[in-house]
Design an enzyme around this catalytic site. Structure first.
Site, PDB file in Angstrom:
ATOM      1  N   HIS A  23      24.026  85.527 -17.271  1.00 43.13           N
ATOM      2  CA  HIS A  23      22.738  86.197 -17.062  1.00 43.13           C
ATOM      3  C   HIS A  23      22.558  87.221 -18.168  1.00 43.13           C
ATOM      4  O   HIS A  23      23.436  88.038 -18.435  1.00 43.13           O
ATOM      5  CB  HIS A  23      22.704  86.897 -15.702  1.00 43.13           C
ATOM      6  CG  HIS A  23      21.557  87.846 -15.536  1.00 43.13           C
ATOM      7  ND1 HIS A  23      20.249  87.486 -15.796  1.00 43.13           N
ATOM      8  CD2 HIS A  23      21.514  89.147 -15.164  1.00 43.13           C
ATOM      9  CE1 HIS A  23      19.457  88.518 -15.569  1.00 43.13           C
ATOM     10  NE2 HIS A  23      20.199  89.546 -15.198  1.00 43.13           N
ATOM     11  N   HIS A  32      19.350  89.744 -20.384  1.00 44.54           N
ATOM     12  CA  HIS A  32      18.000  90.278 -20.377  1.00 44.54           C
ATOM     13  C   HIS A  32      17.340  89.958 -21.719  1.00 44.54           C
ATOM     14  O   HIS A  32      16.712  90.815 -22.333  1.00 44.54           O
ATOM     15  CB  HIS A  32      18.021  91.791 -20.129  1.00 44.54           C
ATOM     16  CG  HIS A  32      18.537  92.175 -18.776  1.00 44.54           C
ATOM     17  ND1 HIS A  32      18.401  93.453 -18.269  1.00 44.54           N
ATOM     18  CD2 HIS A  32      19.202  91.470 -17.824  1.00 44.54           C
ATOM     19  CE1 HIS A  32      18.957  93.504 -17.069  1.00 44.54           C
ATOM     20  NE2 HIS A  32      19.446  92.316 -16.776  1.00 44.54           N
ATOM     21  N   TYR A  44      14.269  69.284 -27.881  1.00 49.98           N
ATOM     22  CA  TYR A  44      15.537  69.880 -27.459  1.00 49.98           C
ATOM     23  C   TYR A  44      15.368  70.753 -26.219  1.00 49.98           C
ATOM     24  O   TYR A  44      16.302  70.907 -25.436  1.00 49.98           O
ATOM     25  CB  TYR A  44      16.191  70.655 -28.609  1.00 49.98           C
ATOM     26  CG  TYR A  44      17.061  69.737 -29.430  1.00 49.98           C
ATOM     27  CD1 TYR A  44      18.420  69.623 -29.172  1.00 49.98           C
ATOM     28  CD2 TYR A  44      16.514  68.938 -30.424  1.00 49.98           C
ATOM     29  CE1 TYR A  44      19.220  68.753 -29.894  1.00 49.98           C
ATOM     30  CE2 TYR A  44      17.293  68.061 -31.144  1.00 49.98           C
ATOM     31  CZ  TYR A  44      18.654  67.973 -30.881  1.00 49.98           C
ATOM     32  OH  TYR A  44      19.427  67.097 -31.593  1.00 49.98           O
TER      33      TYR A  44
END
Length: 220
Positions: free
Chosen positions: A94, A96, A121
């Site tokens: 994860h 930002h 892609y």
């Protein structure tokens, strides 16, 4: 994945993401699923991903109880639920990432597809990416919403490799670190392409997408 291998992969991934500007300060987290029901490793809460120390990475058992390292990231529940919902997932990232957070602020393409399929892609390496409505960082309700999206796509015969958290950025996963990194990077770069071209590019035509499905097994 053994604990030693997982620690090394988490440190390597964090350093690479930081060096290339995908993460900043203490934003983001990384986890790995260990072999033989040994639980998971996850970066500590408020850790700077570019400066991780392997021996300080948190280890939790199969029930989510911490057994080693610094205090686990507040997103532990989300990571554990992704592993439960997708048996192929062994590594979760994860971040930002700037362009993906910007995309949530500017407005995504669709709620179930945050970006249109504008490059081959993106279709091949990323696929469908739903938007998860805003909740505070670490809110356990996010895990429920992500699990719902994974299961919903599975009932349609397709899988997802990532979601986008509103105002907080992407969560991507895969069978190993390299796969999860590839999904996250392609997702961020496609967001950058779309935003920097004023969101004008048309999606690939359906025959082109069908060819990618037939030739490469694209999940679109």
């Amino acid at each position: 994945m053994t604990p030693d291998t997982a620690r090394a992969e988490i440190v390597r991934a964090g350093s690479s993401l930081f060096a290339r500007g995908y993460v900043h300060a203490s934003a983001g987290n990384i986890s790995a699923k260990l072999d033989d029901d040994q639980g998971h490793l996850i970066t500590p809460t408020d850790a700077a991903l570019g400066f991780l120390s392997g021996d300080r990475i948190a280890q939790v058992d199969a029930d989510g109880r911490q057994i080693a390292g610094d205090r686990a990231s507040k997103t532990l529940t989300l990571h554990r639920r992704i592993y439960e919902a997708d048996p192929t997932a062994r590594f979760v990232i994860h971040t930002h990432s700037t362009h993906l957070v910007a995309l949530t602020l500017a407005g995504v393409w669709q709620q179930d597809d945050v970006l249109p399929p504008i490059t081959p892609y993106y279709v091949m390496k990323v696929g469908h990416v739903p938007l998860i409505p805003y909740h505070r960082p670490g809110d356990p309700r996010v895990a429920d919403l992500v699990t719902e999206r994974i299961n919903s796509r599975a009932t349609q015969g397709t899988s997802i490799r990532a979601v986008l958290l509103d105002r907080l950025g992407p969560v991507a996963w895969g069978p190993d670190a390299a796969s999860a990194l590839a999904v996250l990077e392609e997702l961020e770069e496609t967001a950058r392409l779309w935003l920097t071209t004023d969101r004008k590019p048309a999606p690939l035509p359906e025959p082109a997408i069908a060819e990618l499905r037939d030739t490469f097994g694209a999940a679109w």
